[in-house]
Design a protein around this motif. Structure first.
Motif, PDB file in Angstrom:
ATOM      1  N   ALA A  67       0.832  -1.209   0.000  1.00  0.00           N
ATOM      2  CA  ALA A  67       0.000   0.000   0.000  1.00  0.00           C
ATOM      3  C   ALA A  67       0.862   1.254   0.000  1.00  0.00           C
ATOM      4  O   ALA A  67       0.497   2.266  -0.608  1.00  0.00           O
ATOM      5  N   THR A  68       2.012   1.196   0.654  1.00  0.00           N
ATOM      6  CA  THR A  68       2.928   2.335   0.681  1.00  0.00           C
ATOM      7  C   THR A  68       3.452   2.638  -0.722  1.00  0.00           C
ATOM      8  O   THR A  68       3.542   3.803  -1.123  1.00  0.00           O
ATOM      9  N   LEU A  69       3.792   1.609  -1.468  1.00  0.00           N
ATOM     10  CA  LEU A  69       4.236   1.821  -2.852  1.00  0.00           C
ATOM     11  C   LEU A  69       3.148   2.481  -3.690  1.00  0.00           C
ATOM     12  O   LEU A  69       3.420   3.403  -4.464  1.00  0.00           O
ATOM     13  N   VAL A  70       1.918   2.032  -3.515  1.00  0.00           N
ATOM     14  CA  VAL A  70       0.790   2.639  -4.218  1.00  0.00           C
ATOM     15  C   VAL A  70       0.655   4.106  -3.807  1.00  0.00           C
ATOM     16  O   VAL A  70       0.505   4.994  -4.646  1.00  0.00           O
ATOM     17  N   HIS A  71       0.710   4.347  -2.503  1.00  0.00           N
ATOM     18  CA  HIS A  71       0.578   5.702  -1.970  1.00  0.00           C
ATOM     19  C   HIS A  71       1.646   6.629  -2.560  1.00  0.00           C
ATOM     20  O   HIS A  71       1.338   7.727  -3.027  1.00  0.00           O
ATOM     21  N   TRP A  72       2.896   6.201  -2.517  1.00  0.00           N
ATOM     22  CA  TRP A  72       3.997   7.039  -2.998  1.00  0.00           C
ATOM     23  C   TRP A  72       3.843   7.341  -4.483  1.00  0.00           C
ATOM     24  O   TRP A  72       4.057   8.472  -4.911  1.00  0.00           O
ATOM     25  N   GLN A  73       3.489   6.339  -5.279  1.00  0.00           N
ATOM     26  CA  GLN A  73       3.337   6.565  -6.716  1.00  0.00           C
ATOM     27  C   GLN A  73       2.242   7.573  -7.003  1.00  0.00           C
ATOM     28  O   GLN A  73       2.424   8.502  -7.800  1.00  0.00           O
ATOM     29  N   ILE A  74       1.109   7.411  -6.366  1.00  0.00           N
ATOM     30  CA  ILE A  74      -0.009   8.331  -6.594  1.00  0.00           C
ATOM     31  C   ILE A  74       0.340   9.724  -6.089  1.00  0.00           C
ATOM     32  O   ILE A  74       0.049  10.727  -6.750  1.00  0.00           O
ATOM     33  N   PHE A  75       0.976   9.803  -4.918  1.00  0.00           N
ATOM     34  CA  PHE A  75       1.372  11.103  -4.379  1.00  0.00           C
ATOM     35  C   PHE A  75       2.257  11.866  -5.368  1.00  0.00           C
ATOM     36  O   PHE A  75       2.011  13.034  -5.655  1.00  0.00           O
ATOM     37  N   PHE A  76       3.291  11.207  -5.873  1.00  0.00           N
ATOM     38  CA  PHE A  76       4.231  11.896  -6.759  1.00  0.00           C
ATOM     39  C   PHE A  76       3.613  12.238  -8.114  1.00  0.00           C
ATOM     40  O   PHE A  76       3.937  13.269  -8.693  1.00  0.00           O
ATOM     41  N   VAL A  77       2.705  11.415  -8.610  1.00  0.00           N
ATOM     42  CA  VAL A  77       2.002  11.761  -9.851  1.00  0.00           C
ATOM     43  C   VAL A  77       1.132  12.996  -9.622  1.00  0.00           C
ATOM     44  O   VAL A  77       1.135  13.933 -10.427  1.00  0.00           O
ATOM     45  N   LEU A  78       0.385  13.012  -8.521  1.00  0.00           N
ATOM     46  CA  LEU A  78      -0.504  14.146  -8.258  1.00  0.00           C
ATOM     47  C   LEU A  78       0.266  15.430  -7.951  1.00  0.00           C
ATOM     48  O   LEU A  78      -0.123  16.509  -8.393  1.00  0.00           O
ATOM     49  N   GLN A 120       0.788  19.401  -1.546  1.00  0.00           N
ATOM     50  CA  GLN A 120       1.108  18.167  -0.847  1.00  0.00           C
ATOM     51  C   GLN A 120      -0.051  17.659   0.008  1.00  0.00           C
ATOM     52  O   GLN A 120      -0.242  16.442   0.130  1.00  0.00           O
ATOM     53  N   SER A 121      -0.825  18.560   0.581  1.00  0.00           N
ATOM     54  CA  SER A 121      -1.929  18.118   1.421  1.00  0.00           C
ATOM     55  C   SER A 121      -2.974  17.367   0.610  1.00  0.00           C
ATOM     56  O   SER A 121      -3.410  16.283   0.999  1.00  0.00           O
ATOM     57  N   ALA A 122      -3.369  17.896  -0.545  1.00  0.00           N
ATOM     58  CA  ALA A 122      -4.357  17.221  -1.391  1.00  0.00           C
ATOM     59  C   ALA A 122      -3.785  15.941  -1.992  1.00  0.00           C
ATOM     60  O   ALA A 122      -4.474  14.917  -2.063  1.00  0.00           O
ATOM     61  N   SER A 123      -2.536  15.987  -2.414  1.00  0.00           N
ATOM     62  CA  SER A 123      -1.897  14.807  -2.994  1.00  0.00           C
ATOM     63  C   SER A 123      -1.777  13.689  -1.967  1.00  0.00           C
ATOM     64  O   SER A 123      -2.057  12.524  -2.269  1.00  0.00           O
ATOM     65  N   ASN A 124      -1.364  14.036  -0.761  1.00  0.00           N
ATOM     66  CA  ASN A 124      -1.204  13.032   0.284  1.00  0.00           C
ATOM     67  C   ASN A 124      -2.546  12.439   0.680  1.00  0.00           C
ATOM     68  O   ASN A 124      -2.673  11.233   0.874  1.00  0.00           O
ATOM     69  N   PHE A 125      -3.564  13.267   0.775  1.00  0.00           N
ATOM     70  CA  PHE A 125      -4.890  12.784   1.147  1.00  0.00           C
ATOM     71  C   PHE A 125      -5.462  11.854   0.076  1.00  0.00           C
ATOM     72  O   PHE A 125      -5.964  10.767   0.395  1.00  0.00           O
ATOM     73  N   ALA A 126      -5.394  12.251  -1.181  1.00  0.00           N
ATOM     74  CA  ALA A 126      -5.927  11.413  -2.265  1.00  0.00           C
ATOM     75  C   ALA A 126      -5.164  10.098  -2.364  1.00  0.00           C
ATOM     76  O   ALA A 126      -5.767   9.019  -2.509  1.00  0.00           O
ATOM     77  N   ALA A 127      -3.845  10.165  -2.279  1.00  0.00           N
ATOM     78  CA  ALA A 127      -3.031   8.952  -2.341  1.00  0.00           C
ATOM     79  C   ALA A 127      -3.331   8.032  -1.160  1.00  0.00           C
ATOM     80  O   ALA A 127      -3.418   6.810  -1.316  1.00  0.00           O
ATOM     81  N   PHE A 128      -3.518   8.626   0.014  1.00  0.00           N
ATOM     82  CA  PHE A 128      -3.862   7.833   1.189  1.00  0.00           C
ATOM     83  C   PHE A 128      -5.188   7.107   0.994  1.00  0.00           C
ATOM     84  O   PHE A 128      -5.298   5.920   1.288  1.00  0.00           O
ATOM     85  N   CYS A 129      -6.195   7.815   0.505  1.00  0.00           N
ATOM     86  CA  CYS A 129      -7.523   7.211   0.348  1.00  0.00           C
ATOM     87  C   CYS A 129      -7.478   5.981  -0.555  1.00  0.00           C
ATOM     88  O   CYS A 129      -8.081   4.952  -0.246  1.00  0.00           O
ATOM     89  N   ILE A 130      -6.743   6.080  -1.644  1.00  0.00           N
ATOM     90  CA  ILE A 130      -6.647   4.950  -2.570  1.00  0.00           C
ATOM     91  C   ILE A 130      -5.845   3.806  -1.942  1.00  0.00           C
ATOM     92  O   ILE A 130      -6.276   2.645  -1.950  1.00  0.00           O
ATOM     93  N   ALA A 131      -4.694   4.120  -1.392  1.00  0.00           N
ATOM     94  CA  ALA A 131      -3.843   3.079  -0.791  1.00  0.00           C
ATOM     95  C   ALA A 131      -4.503   2.462   0.441  1.00  0.00           C
ATOM     96  O   ALA A 131      -4.398   1.252   0.663  1.00  0.00           O
ATOM     97  N   ALA A 132      -5.187   3.264   1.230  1.00  0.00           N
ATOM     98  CA  ALA A 132      -5.821   2.750   2.449  1.00  0.00           C
ATOM     99  C   ALA A 132      -6.994   1.834   2.130  1.00  0.00           C
ATOM    100  O   ALA A 132      -7.244   0.879   2.866  1.00  0.00           O
ATOM    101  N   SER A 133      -7.694   2.106   1.054  1.00  0.00           N
ATOM    102  CA  SER A 133      -8.788   1.219   0.659  1.00  0.00           C
ATOM    103  C   SER A 133      -8.244  -0.175   0.342  1.00  0.00           C
ATOM    104  O   SER A 133      -8.806  -1.184   0.772  1.00  0.00           O
TER     105      SER A 133
END
Length: 124
Positions: A18-29, A37-50
């Motif tokens: 999930a961390t790999l997913v989170h990091w990839q989405i964060f850096f793309v966003l 960073q706040s919006a990117s981290n939140f969106a990446a978290f939501c996807i990875a946490a699901s």
């Protein structure tokens, strides 16, 4: 002490994926889409946490959880992910610091949240 660590290795493996997913989405966003960073981290978290929530509930703790429990998990950790992003934005920290710091917090707090709140074994 042994009961405290029950499920920790499996949860850690799922957490790393999930961390790999989170990091990839964060850096793309944050890089390609130019979100802060706040919006990117939140969106990446939501996807990875699901992904993480589903896999942990299904394989690690082998218990059924409710929609309310899922929403509680997403709310608590989502606020934390956004807060870490806001802090990083206010201090102009690099994105790597943001996702690294949040990933460490997420591993520890997420495990405790799953183990002791969401998937705790019921007393007969």
């Amino acid at each position: 002490m042994r009961i405290l660590w029950k499920g920790f290795p499996a949860q850690t493996a799922i957490g790393l994926a999930a961390t790999l997913v989170h990091w990839q989405i964060f850096f793309v966003l944050s890089s390609a889409v130019q979100l802060d960073q706040s919006a990117s981290n939140f969106a990446a978290f939501c996807i990875a946490a699901s992904f993480s929530f589903y896999m942990n509930a299904l394989y690690t703790f082998e218990t059924r959880t409710s929609v309310v429990a899922y929403l509680m998990f997403m709310s608590v950790m989502g606020v934390l992910s956004y807060g870490v992003g806001v802090f990083a934005d206010s201090r102009n920290l690099p994105g790597l610091v943001t996702v690294s710091g949040f990933s460490l917090m997420n591993l520890l707090l997420g495990y405790c949240f799953f183990r002791f709140v969401l998937c705790r074994e019921r007393q007969p």
